[in-house]
Write a protein that holds these residues in place. Structure first.
Motif, PDB file in Angstrom:
ATOM      1  N   ASN A  38      -5.922   7.738  -6.660  1.00  0.00           N
ATOM      2  CA  ASN A  38      -7.033   6.993  -7.238  1.00  0.00           C
ATOM      3  C   ASN A  38      -6.473   5.724  -7.867  1.00  0.00           C
ATOM      4  OD1 ASN A  38      -6.091   7.711  -9.930  1.00  0.00           O
ATOM      5  ND2 ASN A  38      -7.052   9.713  -9.622  1.00  0.00           N
ATOM      6  N   ALA A  39      -7.356   4.853  -8.297  1.00  0.00           N
ATOM      7  CA  ALA A  39      -6.930   3.544  -8.807  1.00  0.00           C
ATOM      8  C   ALA A  39      -6.037   3.682 -10.033  1.00  0.00           C
ATOM      9  CB  ALA A  39      -8.159   2.698  -9.127  1.00  0.00           C
ATOM     10  N   ALA A  70       0.836  -1.206   0.000  1.00  0.00           N
ATOM     11  CA  ALA A  70       0.000   0.000   0.000  1.00  0.00           C
ATOM     12  C   ALA A  70       0.865   1.248   0.000  1.00  0.00           C
ATOM     13  CB  ALA A  70      -0.935   0.013   1.203  1.00  0.00           C
ATOM     14  N   GLU A  71       0.392   2.250  -0.718  1.00  0.00           N
ATOM     15  CA  GLU A  71       1.102   3.534  -0.808  1.00  0.00           C
ATOM     16  C   GLU A  71       0.140   4.593  -1.323  1.00  0.00           C
ATOM     17  OE1 GLU A  71       3.163   5.772  -0.153  1.00  0.00           O
ATOM     18  OE2 GLU A  71       4.955   5.676  -1.436  1.00  0.00           O
ATOM     19  N   SER A  72       0.313   5.813  -0.852  1.00  0.00           N
ATOM     20  CA  SER A  72      -0.367   6.973  -1.430  1.00  0.00           C
ATOM     21  C   SER A  72       0.722   7.850  -2.018  1.00  0.00           C
ATOM     22  CB  SER A  72      -1.161   7.742  -0.364  1.00  0.00           C
ATOM     23  OG  SER A  72      -1.615   8.971  -0.895  1.00  0.00           O
ATOM     24  N   PRO A 113      -3.724  10.425   2.263  1.00  0.00           N
ATOM     25  CA  PRO A 113      -4.261  10.405   0.899  1.00  0.00           C
ATOM     26  C   PRO A 113      -3.970  11.696   0.124  1.00  0.00           C
ATOM     27  CG  PRO A 113      -6.029  10.750   2.488  1.00  0.00           C
ATOM     28  CD  PRO A 113      -4.797  10.455   3.281  1.00  0.00           C
ATOM     29  N   GLY A 114      -3.662  11.497  -1.165  1.00  0.00           N
ATOM     30  CA  GLY A 114      -3.413  12.525  -2.162  1.00  0.00           C
ATOM     31  C   GLY A 114      -3.485  13.983  -1.786  1.00  0.00           C
ATOM     32  N   MET A 173      -0.667  21.515 -10.745  1.00  0.00           N
ATOM     33  CA  MET A 173      -1.681  20.666 -10.111  1.00  0.00           C
ATOM     34  C   MET A 173      -1.291  20.261  -8.695  1.00  0.00           C
ATOM     35  SD  MET A 173      -3.175  18.158 -13.110  1.00  0.00           S
ATOM     36  CE  MET A 173      -1.614  17.732 -13.884  1.00  0.00           C
ATOM     37  N   CYS A 174       0.015  20.075  -8.444  1.00  0.00           N
ATOM     38  CA  CYS A 174       0.453  19.589  -7.136  1.00  0.00           C
ATOM     39  C   CYS A 174       0.832  20.713  -6.174  1.00  0.00           C
ATOM     40  CB  CYS A 174       1.628  18.621  -7.288  1.00  0.00           C
ATOM     41  SG  CYS A 174       3.196  19.406  -7.716  1.00  0.00           S
ATOM     42  N   CYS A 175       0.809  21.962  -6.633  1.00  0.00           N
ATOM     43  CA  CYS A 175       1.252  23.083  -5.795  1.00  0.00           C
ATOM     44  C   CYS A 175       0.250  23.380  -4.678  1.00  0.00           C
ATOM     45  CB  CYS A 175       1.440  24.328  -6.661  1.00  0.00           C
ATOM     46  SG  CYS A 175       1.945  25.787  -5.721  1.00  0.00           S
ATOM     47  N   PRO A 176       0.619  23.195  -3.408  1.00  0.00           N
ATOM     48  CA  PRO A 176      -0.334  23.410  -2.310  1.00  0.00           C
ATOM     49  C   PRO A 176      -0.955  24.814  -2.260  1.00  0.00           C
ATOM     50  CG  PRO A 176       1.512  22.125  -1.529  1.00  0.00           C
ATOM     51  CD  PRO A 176       1.866  22.582  -2.917  1.00  0.00           C
TER      52      PRO A 176
END
Length: 383
Positions: free
Chosen positions: A88-89, A80-82, A170-171, A331-334
């Protein structure tokens, strides 16, 4: 507290099965940690879709060796990993494929996790956070085995056993925590809270090949030739940091653990089993550019204005000759400090919190760490 850390040499991944088993045997053997019928989750470092030879993620041969060992003890194993980015899948399928996890489980009964549900876990003992979202595969098990990779990190200087557990969140919640805790010390304190909440049973570090320089994804591969393990992730990180010539005070996850009494004050207080670390210390292990932050080396008056603070700090900078305009950084920038409206990423330095998520998750390594000239000049003389 348990300050035992086992250290064993492993020249190549083809020899990793014996090395992993030897490292765990020195801690009492895998049967000390896994009983027949136990549900076991193995949590590797799969931060992003990187091939095994890039030394960014836990090597699949290393992962395979731990699966085999866990199944010999009667464990029912799930991986398992996030990873960084969406949880998502489809994202998991891509990461498992590129990182070699599909190959790692061949010949075993291990399962890959595609359950993307999570639970908000209340943790009143936390110093910085009292509630943490944790992916469900981590919660519903008897044994958690963490497989960190020994690497540098642009934001935290080092990433190892404690930082690996950020992949149990999670993500998009990772981005939220980066945004809320945008100062390094508070972020690292949260990571220690997270570790104390998750409490992995065993941490086994892939230090056969690691990463130096501007890690955790854009540095240089560095051969180390070791497997390290501990039931105390803080002790493992203390030992690994000493190995690559960091003091506890230079790595906030380690220093926070020291202050909380979770680990010995320094490497001298560890009980090293197997190879002695001192002769193995790598004095020329390259630190990330962001580690040499002038603000960490001198005391600045409280009245120092925000402009000067910002001017002296390392920051992300995009090399447009390498950028493919994919928008992953935006997209990943907080804090949403990256604008793609012009067709290429533009960083708003006023919004940037210097978490270096863009540098970490850029698929082409086009986001670099920029150290201002004044920082370079003054650090040279202060050090």
């Amino acid at each position: 507290m348990d300050n035992k850390v086992s250290v064993t040499k492993c020249e190549r991944y083809s020899e990793v099965q014996a090395a992993v088993e030897k490292a765990v045997d020195m801690l009492g053997g895998i049967e000390k940690f896994i009983k027949k019928g136990d549900k076991v989750v193995i949590k590797p470092n799969l931060v992003s879709k990187k091939k095994p030879d890039e030394a960014v993620t836990t090597n699949p041969d290393f992962l395979h060796a731990v699966i085999v060992m866990a199944e010999k003890a009667g464990g029912d194993v799930t991986i398992a990993e996030s990873p960084g980015g969406p949880y998502n899948a489809a994202a998991l399928k891509g990461v498992y494929s590129v990182c070699g996890v599909n190959e790692a489980i061949k010949g075993t009964n291990a399962k890959l996790n595609f359950d993307t549900s999570f639970t908000e876990v209340h943790f009143p003992e936390g110093k910085t956070v009292k509630s943490i979202p944790i992916i469900n595969p981590i919660l519903d098990v008897d044994v958690i085995i963490s497989l960190p990779k020994l690497k540098t990190h642009a934001m935290t200087s080092y990433t190892g056993a404690v930082k690996n557990l950020f992949g149990t969140i999670p993500g998009t919640y990772k981005a939220e925590l980066h945004f809320r805790l945008n100062e390094r010390k508070s972020f690292c304190s949260m990571l220690v809270d997270l570790h104390e909440c998750v409490k992995p049973t065993l941490s086994i570090m892939d230090a056969v090949w690691g990463m130096e320089g501007n890690g955790p994804t854009a540095g240089q591969n560095r051969y180390i030739g070791l497997v390290m393990a501990s039931a105390n992730a803080h002790a493992l990180d203390m030992a690994a940091c000493h190995l690559i010539d960091y003091t506890p005070e230079e790595v906030d996850t380690v220093y926070e653990a020291v202050k909380r009494g979770l680990v010995a004050k320094n490497a001298d207080g560890l009980e090293i089993l197997g190879e002695a670390i001192e002769p193995l210390v790598i004095k020329d292990f390259i630190k990330p550019e962001s580690h040499f932050n002038l603000l960490k080396l001198i005391s600045l008056p409280a009245s120092l204005n925000a402009w000067l603070t910002n001017a002296l700090a390392s920051k992300p900078k995009i090399n447009y000759s390498e950028c493919i305009r994919c928008g992953e950084c935006a997209m990943c920038c907080p804090p949403k400090a990256i604008d793609m409206s012009s067709g290429k990423p533009q960083i708003d330095e006023k919004k940037c919190i210097k978490c270096f998520c863009c540098q970490e998750l850029c698929p082409k390594g086009a986001v670099k760490i920029h150290r201002p000239i004044l920082n370079r000049f003054m650090v040279k003389f202060i050090k």
